[in-house]
Write a protein that holds these residues in place. Sequence first.
Motif, PDB file in Angstrom:
ATOM      1  N   ASN A 202     -20.129 -11.361   3.818  1.00 51.54           N
ATOM      2  CA  ASN A 202     -20.932 -11.030   2.632  1.00 51.54           C
ATOM      3  C   ASN A 202     -21.884 -12.170   2.287  1.00 51.54           C
ATOM      4  O   ASN A 202     -22.158 -12.420   1.112  1.00 51.54           O
ATOM      5  CB  ASN A 202     -20.018 -10.739   1.432  1.00 51.54           C
ATOM      6  CG  ASN A 202     -19.110  -9.552   1.674  1.00 51.54           C
ATOM      7  OD1 ASN A 202     -19.545  -8.541   2.225  1.00 51.54           O
ATOM      8  ND2 ASN A 202     -17.854  -9.646   1.280  1.00 51.54           N
ATOM      9  N   LEU A 203     -22.378 -12.862   3.283  1.00 54.55           N
ATOM     10  CA  LEU A 203     -23.237 -14.024   3.063  1.00 54.55           C
ATOM     11  C   LEU A 203     -24.626 -13.593   2.607  1.00 54.55           C
ATOM     12  O   LEU A 203     -25.071 -12.479   2.891  1.00 54.55           O
ATOM     13  CB  LEU A 203     -23.329 -14.837   4.350  1.00 54.55           C
ATOM     14  CG  LEU A 203     -21.983 -15.379   4.870  1.00 54.55           C
ATOM     15  CD1 LEU A 203     -22.133 -15.922   6.280  1.00 54.55           C
ATOM     16  CD2 LEU A 203     -21.438 -16.443   3.932  1.00 54.55           C
ATOM     17  N   ASN A 204     -25.315 -14.488   1.903  1.00 54.75           N
ATOM     18  CA  ASN A 204     -26.647 -14.164   1.409  1.00 54.75           C
ATOM     19  C   ASN A 204     -27.547 -15.383   1.509  1.00 54.75           C
ATOM     20  O   ASN A 204     -27.123 -16.469   1.880  1.00 54.75           O
ATOM     21  CB  ASN A 204     -26.583 -13.650  -0.039  1.00 54.75           C
ATOM     22  CG  ASN A 204     -25.889 -14.634  -0.962  1.00 54.75           C
ATOM     23  OD1 ASN A 204     -26.186 -15.827  -0.957  1.00 54.75           O
ATOM     24  ND2 ASN A 204     -24.945 -14.153  -1.764  1.00 54.75           N
ATOM     25  N   GLY A 205     -28.815 -15.170   1.150  1.00 60.05           N
ATOM     26  CA  GLY A 205     -29.777 -16.255   1.174  1.00 60.05           C
ATOM     27  C   GLY A 205     -30.412 -16.439   2.536  1.00 60.05           C
ATOM     28  O   GLY A 205     -30.274 -15.617   3.437  1.00 60.05           O
ATOM     29  N   SER A 206     -31.136 -17.530   2.683  1.00 64.71           N
ATOM     30  CA  SER A 206     -31.853 -17.801   3.930  1.00 64.71           C
ATOM     31  C   SER A 206     -30.989 -18.591   4.894  1.00 64.71           C
ATOM     32  O   SER A 206     -30.126 -19.373   4.493  1.00 64.71           O
ATOM     33  CB  SER A 206     -33.140 -18.576   3.631  1.00 64.71           C
ATOM     34  OG  SER A 206     -32.845 -19.818   3.007  1.00 64.71           O
ATOM     35  N   ILE A 207     -31.236 -18.380   6.178  1.00 65.67           N
ATOM     36  CA  ILE A 207     -30.496 -19.076   7.224  1.00 65.67           C
ATOM     37  C   ILE A 207     -31.077 -20.481   7.381  1.00 65.67           C
ATOM     38  O   ILE A 207     -32.297 -20.633   7.527  1.00 65.67           O
ATOM     39  CB  ILE A 207     -30.586 -18.297   8.545  1.00 65.67           C
ATOM     40  CG1 ILE A 207     -29.926 -16.923   8.382  1.00 65.67           C
ATOM     41  CG2 ILE A 207     -29.941 -19.064   9.692  1.00 65.67           C
ATOM     42  CD1 ILE A 207     -30.122 -16.006   9.568  1.00 65.67           C
TER      43      ILE A 207
END
Length: 684
Positions: A202-207
């Motif tokens: 459930n990760l979010n944001g930019s890599i």
Amino acid sequence: MAGVVTRAVAAAVLVVVVVVAAAELVAAEPPPSERSALLAFLAATPHERRLGWNSSTSACGWVGVTCDAGNATVVQVRLPGVGLIGAIPPGTLGRLTNLQVLSLRSNRILGGIPDDVLQLPQLRLLFLQNNLLSGAIPPAVSKLAALERLVLSSNNLSGPIPFTLNNLTSLRALRLDGNKLAGNIPSISIQSLAVFNVSDNNLNGSIPASLARFPAEDFAGNLQLCGSPLPPCKSFFPSPSPSPGVSPADVPGAASSSKKRRLSGAAIAGIVVGAVVLALLLLVAAVLCAVSKRRRGASEGPKSTTAAAAGAGAAAARGVPPPGSGEGTGMTSSSKEDMGGASGSAAAAVAAVAAEPSRLVFVGKGAGYSFDLEDLLRASAEVLGKGSVGTSYKAVLEEGTTVVVKRLKDVAVARREFDAHMDALGKVEHRNVLPVRAYYFSKDEKLLVFDYLPNGSLSAMLHGSRGSGKTPLDWDARMRSALSAARGLAHLHTVHSLVHGNVKSSNVLLRPDADAAALSDFCLHPIFAPSSARPGAGGYRAPEVVDTRRPTYKADVYSLGVLLLELLTGKSPTHASLEGDGTLDLPRWVQSVVREEWTAEVFDVELVRLGASAEEEMVALLQVAMACVATVPDARPDAPDVVRMIEEIGGGHGRTTTEESEEGVRGTSEEERSRGTPPAAPTP
């Protein structure tokens, strides 16, 4: 003569030295503290299979235990797939101070990693994938300074990925896929890191830029992740346009805000005059409406209710449901009461319903998608297939996102039941199940939205390649598909108490990972009338399931058994039989062949052409399949039992434990092998 005697004495001395050294080597034994630590671990951890650890024998000879060259200390503990159940007891494995390799993968280990294990100074390989670990990844894992491989895939870990992983400067592989990790991915900049996977979380944001070198599939399944190698991040709220005379660089700052607040006197006067004029116009309109309504009430009186009903009927004729139905709008009972309830105007309620357009409702991880119904309607569409419940389309949105849209037909439930059921299906998260991401409900259209899996279905891979020049599915791929389908079905039955109702090869979709096939179209039968749902039609349906009855857990197992027979025989039960009398009754055909002791004739000729040499495994899987398709439902095993039996048959398919070695073979390390069936337990 003296020289001969001297040589004889030297030879005798050499023999004595060799014998003494061999005796010392045989007698070498790890310290008692290590033996007691291992025995305490085994005693405190329930296990399904006997390991044969005996305090009267050397610990270096115990199953799964490896000592150093001098048998002086334990350096490896490998117990994959031996049925360990429960938490790792503290004060046991952590006392093996020279331990270098710990592999407890493919068990049912609960809880977290004990602190003492995270303080082993020489631990280099830690394999705990395919367990039931929960909680956050402990930041103390960064104390394992010598760690080279950390594999925690396919657990129930949650929380953020700790930034302290950067302290593991020797790390070469980090696999955290198949968990419930959330938050941003920290900037992990370890030069030696060659394997990295955080997919299906459930990760979010930019890599982070330091991880952009890894392929997109290592980040797949995190719907709110963006940035290279995934599509670029998009600002959810667009930046405001700069005011005339203000440079764009000044817009975000506080100084820019203060400049925009300094309005001229003329502008302020204009705003005030406009507001006054608007207020007067609204007041006049309100007075006219009140006078008109009073006159209509005096002249028509008792007919007002009839007029409202006519308005509702006209709205219904235009495709707008009546206010009491709650269909097509997503309204709840409380929202209807807010619109006036029993004492409000029915015509006003209809107008409010008409003004609120139907919309996509996202469920589960589908909340990470950023498109709406209009985007979906503008997408280019391609028909993927037509099934018993509707037609599936591949939809490519303008932003580049690809999803599957299933257009349902003959839905027999009201909006409220549909909403509740889709919400329940959206909560299903498992790598071997394809959940609903969004849905749309109106009077004339019911749509479901799913993730798009580009590898197609098991049916297409199994039957579509024949005669086309493509390489047919080999035995390993068929076993992995069988295990994936069984695991997905067991998850539905045991965790969510859901009946699939339509298990068949065209509903087994293949992920990029070889062992991650996913069951689709699960538990849709409750939204259809029993006579139209026809679950498991076309040769997969259990004999006790008729049009007037709903499918059951045992009926699902029957369908799974037919699927296993399909993998073994290469014959589709949905195809016409040789006699031309309808679809092939695959279980009856297999039973007739086996009864005549022609068992070898059952198996797919394509497997023979590929040189398959796993006859014993094929016969064992055939026995599992025949148990699943027993005519009496109570004689069939439960789905978790089928998973266990297939796992016991699998045995790794040529994946030996030497591949778990510290050196690691590129592409065949333990964490990559674990994507397939777990290895067989060591022989007691």
